[in-house]
Every structure is written in structure tokens, then in C-alpha cells.
Design an enzyme around this catalytic site. Structure first.
Site, PDB file in Angstrom:
ATOM      1  N   GLY A  21      17.968  30.411  -9.868  1.00 27.45           N
ATOM      2  CA  GLY A  21      16.741  31.159 -10.177  1.00 27.45           C
ATOM      3  C   GLY A  21      16.756  32.571  -9.609  1.00 27.45           C
ATOM      4  CD  GLU A  47      17.949  30.838 -14.258  1.00 26.42           C
ATOM      5  OE1 GLU A  47      17.518  30.229 -13.254  1.00 26.42           O
ATOM      6  OE2 GLU A  47      18.012  30.332 -15.387  1.00 26.42           O
ATOM      7  CB  ALA A 104      14.463  26.995  -8.074  1.00 26.85           C
ATOM      8  CD  GLU A 108      20.607  27.203 -12.161  1.00 29.83           C
ATOM      9  OE1 GLU A 108      21.790  27.616 -12.194  1.00 29.83           O
ATOM     10  OE2 GLU A 108      19.627  27.975 -12.169  1.00 29.83           O
TER      11      GLU A 108
HETATM   12  C1  HXC Z   1      16.123  25.223  -0.670  1.00 30.35           C
HETATM   13  C2  HXC Z   1      17.782  26.326   0.442  1.00 30.35           C
HETATM   14  C3  HXC Z   1      18.330  26.781  -0.775  1.00 30.35           C
HETATM   15  C4  HXC Z   1      17.681  26.400  -1.986  1.00 30.35           C
HETATM   16  C5  HXC Z   1      19.546  27.524   0.829  1.00 30.35           C
HETATM   17  N1  HXC Z   1      18.555  26.831   1.406  1.00 30.35           N
HETATM   18  N2  HXC Z   1      19.435  27.515  -0.492  1.00 30.35           N
HETATM   19  N3  HXC Z   1      16.683  25.567   0.476  1.00 30.35           N
HETATM   20  N4  HXC Z   1      16.588  25.618  -1.883  1.00 30.35           N
HETATM   21  N5  HXC Z   1      18.100  26.825  -3.170  1.00 30.35           N
HETATM   22  C6  HXC Z   1      18.327  26.599   2.822  1.00 30.35           C
HETATM   23  C7  HXC Z   1      19.300  25.583   3.405  1.00 30.35           C
HETATM   24  O1  HXC Z   1      18.846  24.272   3.188  1.00 30.35           O
HETATM   25  C8  HXC Z   1      19.257  25.962   4.858  1.00 30.35           C
HETATM   26  O2  HXC Z   1      18.073  25.489   5.467  1.00 30.35           O
HETATM   27  C9  HXC Z   1      19.124  27.485   4.829  1.00 30.35           C
HETATM   28  O3  HXC Z   1      18.578  27.783   3.543  1.00 30.35           O
HETATM   29  C10 HXC Z   1      20.457  28.183   4.977  1.00 30.35           C
HETATM   30  O4  HXC Z   1      21.329  27.698   3.981  1.00 30.35           O
HETATM   31  P1  HXC Z   1      22.821  27.167   4.292  1.00 30.35           P
HETATM   32  O5  HXC Z   1      23.219  26.302   3.164  1.00 30.35           O
HETATM   33  O6  HXC Z   1      22.890  26.583   5.655  1.00 30.35           O
HETATM   34  O7  HXC Z   1      23.628  28.547   4.274  1.00 30.35           O
HETATM   35  P2  HXC Z   1      25.161  28.763   3.891  1.00 30.35           P
HETATM   36  O8  HXC Z   1      26.025  27.699   4.494  1.00 30.35           O
HETATM   37  O9  HXC Z   1      25.428  30.191   4.232  1.00 30.35           O
HETATM   38  O10 HXC Z   1      25.260  28.561   2.300  1.00 30.35           O
HETATM   39  C11 HXC Z   1      24.612  29.486   1.452  1.00 30.35           C
HETATM   40  C12 HXC Z   1      24.561  28.932   0.001  1.00 30.35           C
HETATM   41  C13 HXC Z   1      23.977  27.521   0.013  1.00 30.35           C
HETATM   42  C14 HXC Z   1      25.993  28.906  -0.573  1.00 30.35           C
HETATM   43  C15 HXC Z   1      23.721  29.908  -0.820  1.00 30.35           C
HETATM   44  O11 HXC Z   1      22.750  27.547   0.749  1.00 30.35           O
HETATM   45  C16 HXC Z   1      23.686  26.978  -1.353  1.00 30.35           C
HETATM   46  O12 HXC Z   1      24.572  26.540  -2.075  1.00 30.35           O
HETATM   47  N6  HXC Z   1      22.390  26.950  -1.732  1.00 30.35           N
HETATM   48  C17 HXC Z   1      21.959  26.366  -2.994  1.00 30.35           C
HETATM   49  C18 HXC Z   1      22.323  27.247  -4.181  1.00 30.35           C
HETATM   50  C19 HXC Z   1      21.891  26.636  -5.496  1.00 30.35           C
HETATM   51  O13 HXC Z   1      22.372  25.544  -5.865  1.00 30.35           O
HETATM   52  N7  HXC Z   1      20.989  27.307  -6.180  1.00 30.35           N
HETATM   53  C20 HXC Z   1      20.481  26.851  -7.497  1.00 30.35           C
HETATM   54  C21 HXC Z   1      19.205  26.094  -7.280  1.00 30.35           C
HETATM   55  S1  HXC Z   1      18.577  25.439  -8.785  1.00 30.35           S
HETATM   56  P3  HXC Z   1      18.129  24.443   6.705  1.00 30.35           P
HETATM   57  O14 HXC Z   1      16.695  24.152   6.981  1.00 30.35           O
HETATM   58  O15 HXC Z   1      18.930  23.291   6.250  1.00 30.35           O
HETATM   59  O16 HXC Z   1      18.803  25.243   7.778  1.00 30.35           O
HETATM   60  C22 HXC Z   1      17.738  26.709  -9.483  1.00 30.35           C
HETATM   61  C23 HXC Z   1      17.015  26.377 -10.759  1.00 30.35           C
HETATM   62  C24 HXC Z   1      16.262  27.575 -11.278  1.00 30.35           C
HETATM   63  O17 HXC Z   1      17.720  27.794  -9.003  1.00 30.35           O
HETATM   64  C25 HXC Z   1      15.092  27.142 -12.094  1.00 30.35           C
HETATM   65  C26 HXC Z   1      14.108  28.291 -12.317  1.00 30.35           C
HETATM   66  C27 HXC Z   1      12.705  27.820 -12.383  1.00 30.35           C
END
Ligand code: HXC
Length: 259
Positions: A110, A113, A65, A133
Site C-alpha cells: 500500500g 501504491e 498496509a 502482497e
Molecule cells: C504492520 C509492520 C509492517 C506492516 C513493518 N511492520 N511492516 N506492521 N504492517 N506492513 C512493523 C513490524 O512488525 C515491526 O514491529 C516494525 O514495523 C519494524 O519492522 P521489522 O520487520 O522489524 O523491520 P525490518 O526487519 O527492517 O524489515 C522491514 C520490512 C519488513 C522488510 C519492510 O517489515 C516487511 O516485510 N514488512 C511487510 C511488508 C509488506 O508485506 N507489505 C505489504 C502489506 S499488504 P514490531 O512491533 O514487531 O517491532 C498491503 C496491501 C495494500 O500493503 C492494500 C491497500 C489497501
């Protein structure tokens, strides 16, 4: 179907939904969830569609998400604003046709999921799965605490959810999180191959088999077996059943009409 954050293409009875926010690794914001919910509702009742594939394209499935959007939300905003995520996932899970997730790269939070709401998962050898998360101070709120343990067992699901650690495709296959792992450039082709095979079967039988499996998970064994027996009996009212058995006796391939 015209959407902004997803693309929907229909070809030879197979609809492909592609997540389309590449610059943010297909992070799922509220617009994606709303559009997915609408697409799933439309595809469920579109008779020209016999199977659905959901993909994020050839680089990444979805990194979860949209954290930047979620960071600004309060509890009521989440309860109301993120409700379409629940609706979208349930519509995909319950639609009376097979849904295949074709996964390249990250399927996190997400995104992971979303793949769990599909019936089967085909992963690239470079795919990575996880529910990180916990590292954000939240829990997997897109069905992860419910669908993951039902799929791979509570022990492994708890390990993944409590640590937030990622696993690779090989490990995902080993624990039963995915059905198949193929080279990264063959994921969509493999998903389409699987979809075509599903489509070649009797669609009424397939949709009732899906209902038996899904509904059965909400019942005890006795009720599930009763439900299965009713669905099984019902299929003997279909032309597909007559055709399937006649084709066997005549030693030819069946020509199912989905009725
Ligand atoms: C918003 C995101 C994002 C996310 C990546 N980006 N994941 N933006 N929400 N979940 C954006 C980054 O900010 C960045 O934008 C661009 O995408 C590239 O990401 P990087 O981090 O620079 O890439 P990388 O170094 O290759 O790392 C990849 C990654 C990392 C390991 C996947 O991005 C990451 O850890 N993302 C978050 C993963 C996460 O925690 N997901 C769970 C979310 S909570 P900019 O503009 O900065 O270049 C969830 C709840 C679900 O999902 C609920 C359901 C309703």
C-alpha cells in the site's frame, strides 16, 4: 489540520503530508487511510495550497498496509473498513493540483501504491519498491494492479506483482516507476524544488493538463484528443493565457494569477 497518524504542514503554497507511524515503518492502518482521505479532500479545495508533497520522513516511506490489523479482517470488513484507502488514493490522484511523492527507504504494498497515486515520484538512492502482497496470499488492492501497469507497462508490472520481489531506486528509475533519484538527505528538498517550479506555472493550465492526462487514460485516443482540444480552448478564456503570451512578447517572466 489536526490528525493523529499524519502531519500536514502548509508553507509557501506547498502542503506537506507526512505519514507518522514511525515505530511500525508507517504501516497504513484504517485510521491513516481515513485521515489521508480527509486531508486530501481539504487540500483539494484550499486555495492557499498550490501543490502537495507526501512523504514518510527521512527513513521509510511506508511498509504497506498494516498487516497486524488486516490479519483480523474478513471480506466484509475489508470491503467497508478499507474503502477509505481507495477514496484517499483517488482524491490524491484527482485533486486539481500537483501531488509529489518524496520517498525514502521502503515503499512497499500500500505504501508503493500510495506513491502511484501521486503525479510524480522523487526517490532516495536507498529507496526500495515492491508489491509483496502475493507473499501474504493477497493481491495489491490499493490500485497496484491498475496504476502500476499503466505507468510501467503490463510485463514489468506482472513480474513485480507475481514475484513480490523488491527493486531498488536505480531499477525503479530505469523502468519508469520514479521520475528522479537523489541522495537520501536531499529527497524532500528536491520534491520542494519541483513543487515550487510547478507552483510558478499557471495553475489553471496545470490543473487542466493533469485532468487531460488522467481523464485521457479512461478514453480512447479520439475522445482524449477531443477532451484535450476543449481544455486547450478553455484556457484562452483565462488571464493567465493572456499574461503568459504577453510576457513572452515583452521578453519577461510571466506573473500568473491562477485565473
Ligand atoms: C504492520 C509492520 C509492517 C506492516 C513493518 N511492520 N511492516 N506492521 N504492517 N506492513 C512493523 C513490524 O512488525 C515491526 O514491529 C516494525 O514495523 C519494524 O519492522 P521489522 O520487520 O522489524 O523491520 P525490518 O526487519 O527492517 O524489515 C522491514 C520490512 C519488513 C522488510 C519492510 O517489515 C516487511 O516485510 N514488512 C511487510 C511488508 C509488506 O508485506 N507489505 C505489504 C502489506 S499488504 P514490531 O512491533 O514487531 O517491532 C498491503 C496491501 C495494500 O500493503 C492494500 C491497500 C489497501
Amino acid at each position: 489540520m489536526a490528525f493523529e497518524t499524519i502531519l500536514v504542514e502548509i508553507e509557501e503554497g506547498i502542503a506537506t503530508i507526512t505519514l507518522n507511524r514511525r515505530d511500525v515503518l508507517n504501516a497504513l492502518n484504517s485510521q491513516v487511510f481515513t485521515e489521508l482521505a480527509e486531508a486530501a479532500e481539504n487540500l483539494a479545495v484550499d486555495d492557499s495550497v498550490r501543490a502537495v508533497i507526501i512523504t514518510g520522513g527521512d527513513k521509510v516511506f511506508a511498509a504497506g498496509a498494516d498487516i497486524k490489523q488486516m490479519a483480523l479482517l474478513g471480506a466484509v470488513d475489508v470491503a467497508i473498513g478499507l474503502r477509505p484507502s481507495k477514496i484517499a488514493f483517488e482524491r490524491l490522484e484527482n485533486m486539481p493540483k500537483p501531488v509529489i511523492a518524496a520517498i525514502n527507504g521502503y515503499a512497499l504494498g500500500g505504501g508503493c501504491e500510495l506513491t502511484l497515486a501521486a503525479d510524480v515520484r522523487v526517490a532516495a538512492d536507498n529507496a526500495q519498491f515492491g508489491l509483496p502482497e502475493i507473499k501474504l496470499g493477497i493481491l495489491p488492492g490499493g490500485g497496484g494492479t491498475q496504476r502500476l501497469p499503466r505507468l510501467i507497462g503490463a510485463g514489468k508490472a506482472k513480474e513485480l506483482i507475481f514475484t513480490g520481489d523488491l527493486i531498488n531506486a536505480e531499477e525503479a528509475l530505469r523502468v519508469g516507476l520514479v521520475n528522479k533519484v537523489v541522495p537520501a538527505d536531499q529527497v524532500l528538498a528536491e520534491a520542494k524544488k519541483m513543487a515550487k517550479k510547478f507552483v510558478s506555472r499557471g495553475s489553471v493550465a496545470l490543473s487542466l493538463a493533469k485532468a487531460c492526462i488522467n481523464e485521457g487514460q479512461r478514453m480512447d485516443l479520439e475522445m482524449g484528443l477531443e477532451y484535450e482540444h476543449k481544455c486547450f480552448s478553455l484556457l484562452f478564456a483565462t488571464e493567465d493565457q493572456k499574461e503568459g503570451m504577453k510576457a513572452f512578447v515583452e521578453k519577461r517572466k510571466p506573473n500568473f494569477q491562477g485565473k
